[in-house]
Design a protein around this motif. Structure first.
Motif, PDB file in Angstrom:
ATOM      1  N   SER B 302       0.914  -1.382  -0.251  1.00 29.75           N
ATOM      2  CA  SER B 302      -0.224   0.030   0.437  1.00 29.75           C
ATOM      3  C   SER B 302       1.000   0.960   0.159  1.00 29.75           C
ATOM      4  CB  SER B 302      -0.611   0.421   1.245  1.00 29.75           C
ATOM      5  OG  SER B 302      -2.118  -0.609   1.061  1.00 29.75           O
ATOM      6  N   MET B 303       1.741   1.294   0.551  1.00 31.32           N
ATOM      7  CA  MET B 303       2.503   2.956   1.398  1.00 31.32           C
ATOM      8  C   MET B 303       3.681   3.163   0.314  1.00 31.32           C
ATOM      9  SD  MET B 303       1.039   3.456   3.276  1.00 31.32           S
ATOM     10  CE  MET B 303      -0.632   3.010   4.103  1.00 31.32           C
ATOM     11  N   SER B 304       4.611   1.933  -0.185  1.00 35.91           N
ATOM     12  CA  SER B 304       5.405   2.302  -0.743  1.00 35.91           C
ATOM     13  C   SER B 304       5.621   2.263  -2.362  1.00 35.91           C
ATOM     14  CB  SER B 304       6.697   1.114  -0.976  1.00 35.91           C
ATOM     15  OG  SER B 304       7.239   1.132   0.870  1.00 35.91           O
ATOM     16  N   TYR B 305       5.104   1.139  -2.734  1.00 36.78           N
ATOM     17  CA  TYR B 305       4.269   0.998  -4.262  1.00 36.78           C
ATOM     18  C   TYR B 305       2.887   1.719  -4.112  1.00 36.78           C
ATOM     19  CZ  TYR B 305       7.779  -2.794  -3.480  1.00 36.78           C
ATOM     20  OH  TYR B 305       8.972  -3.218  -3.403  1.00 36.78           O
ATOM     21  N   GLY B 306       2.334   2.321  -3.444  1.00 36.00           N
ATOM     22  CA  GLY B 306       0.840   3.080  -3.507  1.00 36.00           C
ATOM     23  C   GLY B 306      -0.118   2.168  -3.905  1.00 36.00           C
ATOM     24  N   GLU B 307       0.183   0.383  -3.969  1.00 35.04           N
ATOM     25  CA  GLU B 307      -1.015   0.135  -4.119  1.00 35.04           C
ATOM     26  C   GLU B 307      -2.103   0.137  -3.372  1.00 35.04           C
ATOM     27  OE1 GLU B 307      -1.783  -0.800  -7.182  1.00 35.04           O
ATOM     28  OE2 GLU B 307      -0.003  -0.958  -8.553  1.00 35.04           O
ATOM     29  N   SER B 308      -2.696   0.423  -2.860  1.00 32.35           N
ATOM     30  CA  SER B 308      -3.005   0.178  -1.681  1.00 32.35           C
ATOM     31  C   SER B 308      -4.561  -0.024  -1.440  1.00 32.35           C
ATOM     32  CB  SER B 308      -3.905   1.937  -0.552  1.00 32.35           C
ATOM     33  OG  SER B 308      -2.807   2.722  -1.235  1.00 32.35           O
ATOM     34  N   GLY B 309      -5.434   0.106  -2.381  1.00 26.56           N
ATOM     35  CA  GLY B 309      -6.670  -0.672  -3.349  1.00 26.56           C
ATOM     36  C   GLY B 309      -6.613  -1.847  -3.905  1.00 26.56           C
ATOM     37  N   ARG B 310      -5.361  -1.934  -3.701  1.00 21.75           N
ATOM     38  CA  ARG B 310      -5.082  -3.932  -3.844  1.00 21.75           C
ATOM     39  C   ARG B 310      -5.435  -5.069  -2.790  1.00 21.75           C
ATOM     40  NH1 ARG B 310      -6.006  -4.189  -9.442  1.00 21.75           N
ATOM     41  NH2 ARG B 310      -4.963  -2.178 -10.004  1.00 21.75           N
ATOM     42  N   ARG B 311      -5.476  -3.796  -1.650  1.00 16.70           N
ATOM     43  CA  ARG B 311      -5.496  -5.153  -0.514  1.00 16.70           C
ATOM     44  C   ARG B 311      -4.270  -5.962  -0.425  1.00 16.70           C
ATOM     45  NH1 ARG B 311      -5.276  -2.358   2.450  1.00 16.70           N
ATOM     46  NH2 ARG B 311      -6.055  -2.747   3.713  1.00 16.70           N
ATOM     47  N   GLY B 312      -2.827  -6.122  -1.071  1.00 19.81           N
ATOM     48  CA  GLY B 312      -1.988  -7.332  -0.290  1.00 19.81           C
ATOM     49  C   GLY B 312      -0.875  -6.611   0.850  1.00 19.81           C
ATOM     50  N   GLY B 313      -0.721  -7.330   1.510  1.00 20.09           N
ATOM     51  CA  GLY B 313       0.081  -7.627   2.586  1.00 20.09           C
ATOM     52  C   GLY B 313       1.127  -8.512   2.696  1.00 20.09           C
ATOM     53  N   TYR B 314       1.739  -9.169   3.593  1.00 16.26           N
ATOM     54  CA  TYR B 314       2.071 -10.367   4.015  1.00 16.26           C
ATOM     55  C   TYR B 314       2.792 -10.371   5.779  1.00 16.26           C
ATOM     56  CZ  TYR B 314       7.297  -9.033   4.740  1.00 16.26           C
ATOM     57  OH  TYR B 314       8.535  -8.713   4.717  1.00 16.26           O
ATOM     58  N   MET B 315       2.573 -11.488   6.414  1.00 20.28           N
ATOM     59  CA  MET B 315       2.853 -11.368   7.851  1.00 20.28           C
ATOM     60  C   MET B 315       3.919 -12.615   8.096  1.00 20.28           C
ATOM     61  SD  MET B 315       0.119 -11.935  10.605  1.00 20.28           S
ATOM     62  CE  MET B 315      -0.741 -13.683  11.253  1.00 20.28           C
ATOM     63  N   GLU B 316       5.086 -12.137   8.640  1.00 25.40           N
ATOM     64  CA  GLU B 316       6.355 -13.318   8.475  1.00 25.40           C
ATOM     65  C   GLU B 316       5.813 -13.244  10.421  1.00 25.40           C
ATOM     66  OE1 GLU B 316      10.040 -12.050   8.830  1.00 25.40           O
ATOM     67  OE2 GLU B 316      10.144 -14.411   8.532  1.00 25.40           O
ATOM     68  N   VAL B 317       5.601 -14.666  10.727  1.00 22.72           N
ATOM     69  CA  VAL B 317       5.439 -14.826  12.142  1.00 22.72           C
ATOM     70  C   VAL B 317       5.888 -16.276  11.930  1.00 22.72           C
ATOM     71  CG1 VAL B 317       4.003 -16.397  13.469  1.00 22.72           C
ATOM     72  CG2 VAL B 317       2.825 -15.210  11.885  1.00 22.72           C
ATOM     73  N   SER B 318       7.719 -15.796  13.361  1.00 26.43           N
ATOM     74  CA  SER B 318       8.264 -16.545  13.450  1.00 26.43           C
ATOM     75  C   SER B 318       8.509 -16.255  14.803  1.00 26.43           C
ATOM     76  CB  SER B 318      10.272 -15.759  13.233  1.00 26.43           C
ATOM     77  OG  SER B 318       9.849 -14.654  14.307  1.00 26.43           O
ATOM     78  N   GLY B 319       8.498 -17.572  15.535  1.00 25.34           N
ATOM     79  CA  GLY B 319       9.448 -17.767  16.830  1.00 25.34           C
ATOM     80  C   GLY B 319       7.767 -18.392  17.330  1.00 25.34           C
TER      81      GLY B 319
END
Lengths: 495, 495
Positions: B302-319
């Motif tokens: 959303s922020m660096s690439y401005g594709e905010s309305g695409r709703r793309g993200g990830y979550m890395e869960v470690s430990g």
């Protein structure tokens, strides 16, 4: 320091509501299927089949259903508007796809599809959806009542967030259930108030049963806030009659219940004598307006159109005061906006090409092919299940699922018990291991106690369905023989 | 019947947690801006400006930032795979876009983008993200730890659902805050444990302050489960030093707190002496592994690439133990899957074209243009705010926001009080009415009591920013004069 450390995140210390919820369509059976898939890849000789047939989830395109060309053309143009200015585009896209994409882009202030939109969705697309509802129902719908959503699921969660204050708030919800409802109610801290559908009556909804459950819940101190109705039914496949819907509307109006109408299968109707009527249409036909009744209707592009992974849906909220709508808006704004591809698709579904549009004929043909293929596959599988020894199968009127009931030999039930699982889980795992067919055990839908069901989608590829049915038949026969046999052996031993 | 009816849905009977949450970036100021926009359309002569400049939300593309061509090419090909088989496509798409789209489609079992995927996202795309993290950090990441999500927001909500059992569970979260955190914590029934960032120290995070808040919360009987860190900061724009991050890691490890690292602005760094380091990298550099610490890292397109309305993200869960990951999986499965366009985009962001790829140069150039434009606009606005009478402005190190502090004449504060609003809201509404510039009042971010701030994004179009600054200056001068004036008048009267 005298304070205890906070416990780090463990299965013991996570939210207990998370631990008790179950979502069987993506549960154990699917994980087991994925393991088998891995084994097929690594050591095909060890597995008696070459592929998993995923009948666990209403996920049409994963099983080979082609997408609608018009949808995909418009989507690719909206994603990459530069295409439209190129001569080559005229060879690649239908003129009405180009026109539609242009219209959509022009309705977005930035003329592009990248930014956050209004948290309810792009205004013009909400208007398109409202107009589509108006045309469908013959009663007006307004863009102000429309919230575009990431599939119907996020709308369900949003409404539970709005409605549920504590575990003393109850939500009437059908059994057998689509397990998202119980999960969402539990996660949001409420209490599910189940009402039973009647299998012997074609999974009909009987209003005296709902009333009984409501009164029982109220006696127990619950405030019942809403009634969930899934029409056409999931996992039960029935289509409600208008008379039945009228009873529900009268009941909810009288009792002050919000109707949460899950209408995501509205285009999936196979019974010739049945037709879809939205709850809003039924209420308006009874001359009930916004002041009489609160209605929330959900729809999505996942089921009828198979664009499940796009996460496109809408929620129509009628009979809700402006200050409540403001609160719904606020909760919607917390996730900023529904994804744009989903928004576009739901607008296309509610405003498909019309007679005279260049894509009209091909769109109509593709849609009819999907529909008739659904019908054909539903009939094939219904016949297959009904023909199995000890199996009775509901007549599929709508939606995407068969929910056959199994009468298994008592030795099979004992064998399941010995393995520490319920008989439906035992059967479903045996079926998967022997044939690669992944169905969901009926306990995942809270089937009536003492009964054994499985839910099977009607979605396997037409080209593969006969082979699948043959495998199902052979498995079932062997299963029944095995346990009839062992029963015989046990009886022999007892003698 | 002796039971009371359930109350129908009213502002009085909805979930009270919904009523108390606030999400200012989409709150009153935006609604007012939308009304003004409507008026501009209907009666332009009545409004002293021709357009609203939306500086309320990090929404780059809506303000004219162009999308990255490579992203959009791949997306449109994945939407409409039929394009790839056409000769015309070679003129319309870069060869490496075609290759990438083919690779993505081939990694999906159905070779198409329509169906539900694994609820964590398509496996190969998760692997791409893990590989991107490995390359970024120099420490291994695994696809098993990656959940693709509908933007970072849905990941935040998911983690709150997992962590919060009751209002006795607390989450450490910075003030000034990004209000999604308090909203999500409240909606999920927990308690926010705020810690203050120090404005006089460039909005630095001081670990003794966090420790003080933790101990106070524990004394009050709370179990504190996690610490939210936003780096680069929102709304405060600071970039943490490695030393500071090390302190945080040590602290959370020692205290058994999950680190919820909101790293969505990791590509938005402007200070020449600052660099982004993920919390995982910092922890691993200190030789802490999965057994020492639970880390959740969020990122999005959303922020660096401005594709905010695409709703793309990830979550890395470690430990996190496998049985906890199973529970996270289950909650993720309730929304079936993240939207596919978002999944694709996040994979492209984590694996952009490399040297030798046909799109490499143009991609790099476009990205650098965006970055340098961010820098330029940040500097212009920082200078503009700092130059205003009575305004001090943080130096923007990263993210997308300035959070200037206003020292207003006491008469302005009294005037606000007279209107029943806080001075920041009073100022922001006056600014909007006079100039069309929509900023968010600092109270929407829980600014320190007694201070007055506004949050303004650095996103206005470069071509419009000088005119905007001129309007801002003229407004501020008039505002100060007006209230200095009235103060003078009042002082005169008193004399």
């Amino acid at each position: 320091m005298s304070y205890n450390k906070a416990p780090s995140i463990t299965a013991e210390t996570i939210n207990p509501r998370v631990k008790i919820i179950r979502y069987a369509p993506c549960g154990e059976i699917v994980k087991h299927a994925a393991r088998l898939e891995q084994e097929i890849e690594e050591n095909p000789a060890s597995i008696p089949f070459q592929e998993i047939i995923y009948c666990n989830l209403g996920n049409p395109q994963v099983l080979g259903q082609p997408p609608l060309t018009f949808f995909r053309e418009v989507l690719s143009l909206c994603d990459n508007p530069a295409l439209m200015d190129r001569d080559e585009a005229r060879a690649l896209f239908s003129p009405c796809s180009i026109r539609r994409a242009r219209r959509i882009l022009n309705s977005i202030p930035s003329k592009d599809t990248g930014g956050y939109t209004d948290c309810r969705g792009i205004k013009c697309l909400r208007q398109v959806v409202a107009d589509g509802i108006t045309a469908r129902d013959g009663f007006p719908s307004t863009a102000d009542d429309i919230f575009l959503t990431d599939g119907a699921t996020s709308a369900i969660n949003l409404m539970m967030q709005i409605l549920i204050r504590s575990h003393e708030d109850g939500i009437l919800s059908p059994l057998p259930e689509y397990p998202l409802y119980s999960a969402s109610i539990i996660l949001h801290g409420g209490t599910m108030v189940p009402y039973n559908l009647t299998e012997d009556n074609g999974w009909g909804l009987e209003i005296f049963e709902v009333k009984r459950c409501l009164e029982e819940a109220r006696s127990a101190g619950l405030t019942v806030r809403a009634m969930v109705v899934i029409n056409p039914g999931n996992p039960t496949g029935q289509v409600l009659s208008v008379t039945n819907q009228e009873e529900i509307v009268e009941f909810c109006r009288k009792e002050g219940l919000v109707i949460l109408a899950d209408e995501v299968y509205q285009e999936n109707i196979y019974a010739e004598n049945k037709k879809f009527h939205s709850f809003k249409k039924v209420a308006r036909s009874l001359a009930y307006d916004e002041n009489d009744l609160t209605l929330v209707s959900l729809h999505s592009v996942s089921m009828s159109y198979g664009e499940s992974g796009r996460r496109g849906g809408y929620m129509e909220v009628s009979g809700v005061a402006a200050n409540v709508k403001d609160q719904i808006y606020k909760v919607a704004s917390l996730t900023l906006c529904p994804n744009i591809a989903g928004q576009i698709l739901v607008s296309l579904a509610m405003d498909p090409p019309k007679l005279g549009d260049e894509s009209f004929e091909s769109f109509d043909k593709e849609k009819e092919q999907i529909r008739s293929s659904f019908c054909k596959r539903a009939k094939t599988l219904e016949k297959a299940f009904s023909g199995l020894e000890g199996v009775t199968c509901n007549k599929l009127e709508g939606a995407l699922y068969l929910f056959p009931r199994l009468h298994l030999p008592s030795a099979a039930i004992r064998a399941a018990d010995f393995e520490g699982v319920s008989p439906d889980i035992f059967y479903a795992h045996r079926l998967l291991d022997a044939t690669g067919i992944a169905v969901v055990p009926g306990s995942g839908f809270h089937q009536a106690s003492g009964t054994i069901h499985i839910r099977c989608t009607i979605l396997p590829d037409e080209r593969k369905i006969e082979a699948m049915v043959a495998r199902l038949r052979a498995f079932h026969k062997a299963f029944m023989n095995e346990f009839r046999g062992s029963q015989q052996v046990m009886n022999d031993l007892r003698r």
